[in-house]
Design an enzyme around this catalytic site. Structure first.
Site, PDB file in Angstrom:
ATOM      1  N   GLU A 244     -18.511 124.831  70.033  1.00 51.70           N
ATOM      2  CA  GLU A 244     -18.331 126.275  69.901  1.00 51.70           C
ATOM      3  C   GLU A 244     -18.831 126.880  71.221  1.00 51.70           C
ATOM      4  O   GLU A 244     -20.014 127.117  71.396  1.00 51.70           O
ATOM      5  CB  GLU A 244     -19.129 126.834  68.717  1.00 51.70           C
ATOM      6  CG  GLU A 244     -18.834 128.299  68.477  1.00 51.70           C
ATOM      7  CD  GLU A 244     -20.066 129.131  68.124  1.00 51.70           C
ATOM      8  OE1 GLU A 244     -19.900 130.338  67.888  1.00 51.70           O
ATOM      9  OE2 GLU A 244     -21.179 128.578  68.109  1.00 51.70           O
TER      10      GLU A 244
ATOM     11  N   ASP B 250     -22.983 123.927  67.483  1.00 54.36           N
ATOM     12  CA  ASP B 250     -23.121 125.380  67.433  1.00 54.36           C
ATOM     13  C   ASP B 250     -23.703 125.927  68.733  1.00 54.36           C
ATOM     14  O   ASP B 250     -24.554 125.307  69.367  1.00 54.36           O
ATOM     15  CB  ASP B 250     -24.045 125.741  66.261  1.00 54.36           C
ATOM     16  CG  ASP B 250     -24.232 127.230  66.090  1.00 54.36           C
ATOM     17  OD1 ASP B 250     -23.247 127.924  65.828  1.00 54.36           O
ATOM     18  OD2 ASP B 250     -25.380 127.696  66.238  1.00 54.36           O
TER      19      ASP B 250
END
Length: 748
Positions: free
Chosen positions: A478, A425
């Site tokens: 990401e 993330d």
């Protein structure tokens, strides 16, 4: 000073023998090495001193294995007991026990924690200090087991700036005076073995900081923990689950992820489905192992990706504000029950990806923030150590022990839970020192640049370790910027990820599809632009949870037009996504065209599937997944330019674009994909193809089976003819469905 004995009873009757430098730190609960002075210790020729610190006891007696008893005298009001005695039968672990009589009259018997040697060796401490202990979770944290014939739990924690660390829990009245740990040299690691403490015991670490303040902290390496407002860790071993996925794991190590189908169903475990009779309760891991596995298998997804399952106090963070990085959430069951869920998914041929959050952590008082009273896991300077937008803290990637913590955590999920991939993330927030910061709110690197050199080094090390130790495992970034080489191997100068989320495709495509069809002819570049950079990285196309929260609306709600057009547009969009090069990810609820925005506190509205158009959208996704698995043209050359060829992207007047997905010679048939992005049926539309012959319609997104109009008049088999078009020797005539997509298999 020696303590004389009463010859009749063998009991001491004099003052304590500890020097002030040991006495006061001990009785004030700030001693850094209680093992050196407690238990059975030498005391002159032929004598031993028996010493215990038991603040809650009124009397203490040493009970030796030969049946002899040695009562101690309380020599300090805070709970120090001593006796000097002749040689004793045994001074080692298991050779004696302590009998404690408490103020309320109760009696407890226990092995002496201070009789045991350290649980960590010099090699462990050396590797931890260098940041190279890839299995740090095997020596830090709480580990139930048997040491020298005695059952109990070993505890170890890194807190280099603490004056004192204690284990507190339901086994010692949460009293930090009772089980003080020892510091192992200059390593900053504290440890103790507590006999009689086993699985299920609740505990924390009580830490006395550098300036004397005392506070409670979670175990950074705890394997199981409470959630919500309850914040204790729970003693849990590394797992006893008997895995049944050896065939899956062996095949995974040989699989080429770039030429294999990968369609990911992104799931938030707490809101995927709620029991009809208990809508406030999420499904358990075991219930998910039945219901979720059956659903994913039926809809044809190859993988699931779970939003972070690591323990987090606040449901509204969706798991992205992790406190216990090594603990799957107890909301849904035990760690072994989570292992069971993964095992069943593997048995059904479904891979498991896990969201992982090494970019930041919350400021919760019981968590990692100022863990030993100092900025230990984070930076002291908020210009380096704080995400003000998110109210979280940034890991100090320049510190060996912090990098070790994170890399060992990644490997823990791969080792212990057989996870097939980690989606990392917020990578962009890690790469840039000025991420979401104004001038003056950040500190340049040593070269004056904005790149976070320590974070870059950490990411490269993380990827290298994961791929080296677990061939076939995927790491996914990401990353929302144009940082070069995100999915390029480290030895070639990249960050080393397997894949990168294609945020550009997502933003451009969502912007395009939200436009009224009459305006799309002026914006076709938003569709074609992605192919200009498609082979710069290994991409994963994503329609994730981030696109259906915070007022953004659901996927169906983003579509323009009336209800019919909204459904048709969503079918078009999903069909275009599955045909575009790159792996696929779709968040839960998108596959049924849910009307409402995602709400983490309630389940998907599954009743919609009984009605038009939701059941049809669900059927379309299942068909797309089936074609994706079956047709080699959609996968084998997915990451290579020779696997894609535009037929016509210039027909902006009709708002039509078409392209070929190509299979390697002799390994499948090419697929022609045609997209009509207006609500107009276009009959007799000619397109050039490589050769004449029989073409098979594999998909019409406007078919009645999918809730569409079914108005296009194409036969199941269409014959292309030797009439040149679009620079190709043959062509075919098609009826293009309104707001529809056609897939056609071309002759080999």
């Amino acid at each position: 000073m020696k303590t004389p004995l009463d010859p009749a009873h063998g009991s001491p009757f004099s003052a304590n023998t500890l020097p002030p430098d040991d006495l006061y730190p001990l009785v004030e609960a700030r001693h850094a090495d209680p093992h050196r002075i407690l238990g059975v210790r030498p005391h002159g020729a032929g004598e031993k001193i028996l010493r215990a610190f038991a603040p809650t006891a009124s009397s203490v007696t040493f009970l030796f294995a030969d049946g002899s008893r040695r009562p101690l005298v309380k020599v300090h009001a805070q709970g120090l007991f001593e006796a000097v005695v002749p040689a004793v039968p045994s001074s080692g672990p298991g050779g004696y026990r302590l009998e404690l009589v408490h103020a309320n009259g109760s009696v407890s018997l226990t092995e002496d924690p201070y009789a045991f040697a350290p649980t960590l060796g010099n090699l462990d401490l050396h590797l931890l200090g260098e940041g190279r202990h890839m299995e740090a979770y095997r020596v830090l944290g709480a580990h139930p087991g048997i040491r020298e014939g005695v059952a109990g739990t070993s505890f170890a924690v890194w807190a280099p700036n603490a004056q004192r660390v204690s284990v507190v829990g339901d086994f010692n009245g949460w009293d930090g005076r009772v089980h003080m740990m020892r510091r192992l040299g200059g390593s900053g690691v504290w440890e103790i073995f507590l006999p009689g403490v086993g699985k299920g015991a609740h505990y924390k670490f009580e830490i006395r900081g550098l300036h004397g303040d005392v506070f409670l902290k979670t175990d950074p390496f705890g394997f199981f923990a409470q959630h919500d407002l309850r914040t204790a860790c729970i003693v849990e071993g590394l797992g006893t689950h008997a895995w049944n996925d050896s065939a899956w794991m062996e095949e995974r190590s040989r699989r080429d992820p770039y030429s294999s189908p990968m369609s990911v169903y992104e799931v938030h475990l707490g809101s995927w489905r709620r029991p009809e009779d208990e809508p406030d309760r999420p499904l358990s891991y075991r219930e998910l192992a039945r219901d979720l596995v059956d659903y994913v298998k039926a809809t044809g997804f190859t993988h699931v990706e779970f939003l972070p399952v690591m323990e987090h106090p606040f449901d509204g963070s969706w798991g992205y504000q992790v406190v216990n990085f090594f603990a799957p959430s107890s909301r849904f069951g035990s760690p072994d029950e989570f292992r069971h869920l993964i095992d069943v998914l593997h048995g059904a041929g479904i891979g498991v990806l896990l969201d992982w959050v090494p970019g930041h952590f919350p400021k919760d008082a019981h968590g990692l923030a100022r863990f030993d009273g100092t900025a230990l896991y984070e930076h002291e300077d908020p210009r380096l150590g704080e995400h003000r937008d998110w109210g979280t803290l940034i890991f100090n990637y320049g510190r060996n022990e912090v990098r070790n913590f994170l890399v060992a955590n990644a490997l823990f999920w791969l080792d212990e839970f057989h996870i097939d991939g980690l989606r990392v993330d917020a990578v962009a927030s890690m790469l840039y020192l000025d991420y979401s910061r104004r001038e003056g709110e950040w500190i340049p690197n040593r070269y004056g640049g904005r790149e976070n050199l320590e974070a870059i080094g950490f990411l490269k090390g993380f990827n290298t370790a994961c791929h080296a130790r677990h061939p076939g495992v995927m790491t996914i970034a990401e990353e929302s910027t144009a940082w070069p080489g995100v999915s390029k191997p480290v030895h070639e100068g990249g960050l080393g990820f397997s894949f990168k989320w294609n945020m550009g495709w997502m933003n451009d495509s969502l912007r395009y599809i939200a436009r009224e069809p009459v305006h799309r002819q002026f914006h076709q570049g938003e569709i074609t632009f992605s192919m200009l950079y498609n082979y710069h990285e290994h991409f994963l196309l994503v329609l994730s949870h981030d696109e259906v929260v915070h007022g953004k609306g659901s996927l169906l709600g983003k579509m323009p037009g009336d209800d019919w057009q909204k459904a048709a547009n969503l079918r078009l969009f999903l069909s275009w996504m599955w045909a575009h090069p790159g792996k696929k990810l779709l968040f839960q609820g998108g596959e049924i065209g849910q009307w409402g925005e995602w709400d983490h506190s309630r389940g998907i509205d599954w009743s919609l599937t009984e009605h038009w158009p939701h059941g049809g959208i669900q059927a379309l996704v299942s068909r797309l997944n089936a074609l994706y698995r079956e047709e080699s043209a959609l996968t084998l050359l997915d990451d290579r330019p020779e696997g894609f060829e535009w037929v016509d992207f210039r027909d902006t007047g009709n708002t039509v674009w078409s392209f070929l997905r190509k299979a390697p010679a002799g390994e499948g048939r090419d697929i022609l994909v045609v997209v009509n992005a207006t609500p107009v049926l276009r009959s007799g539309y000619r397109l050039g193809v490589p050769r004449a012959g029989k073409c098979t319609v594999l998909l019409d997104s406007d078919a009645g089976d999918f809730g569409g109009s079914g108005c296009a008049g194409n036969a199941e088999v269409i014959h292309s003819m030797d009439q040149p078009s679009h620079g190709r020797p043959a062509s075919l005539l098609l009826d293009l469905p309104p707001l529809g997509v056609l897939y056609l298999a071309l002759p080999v």
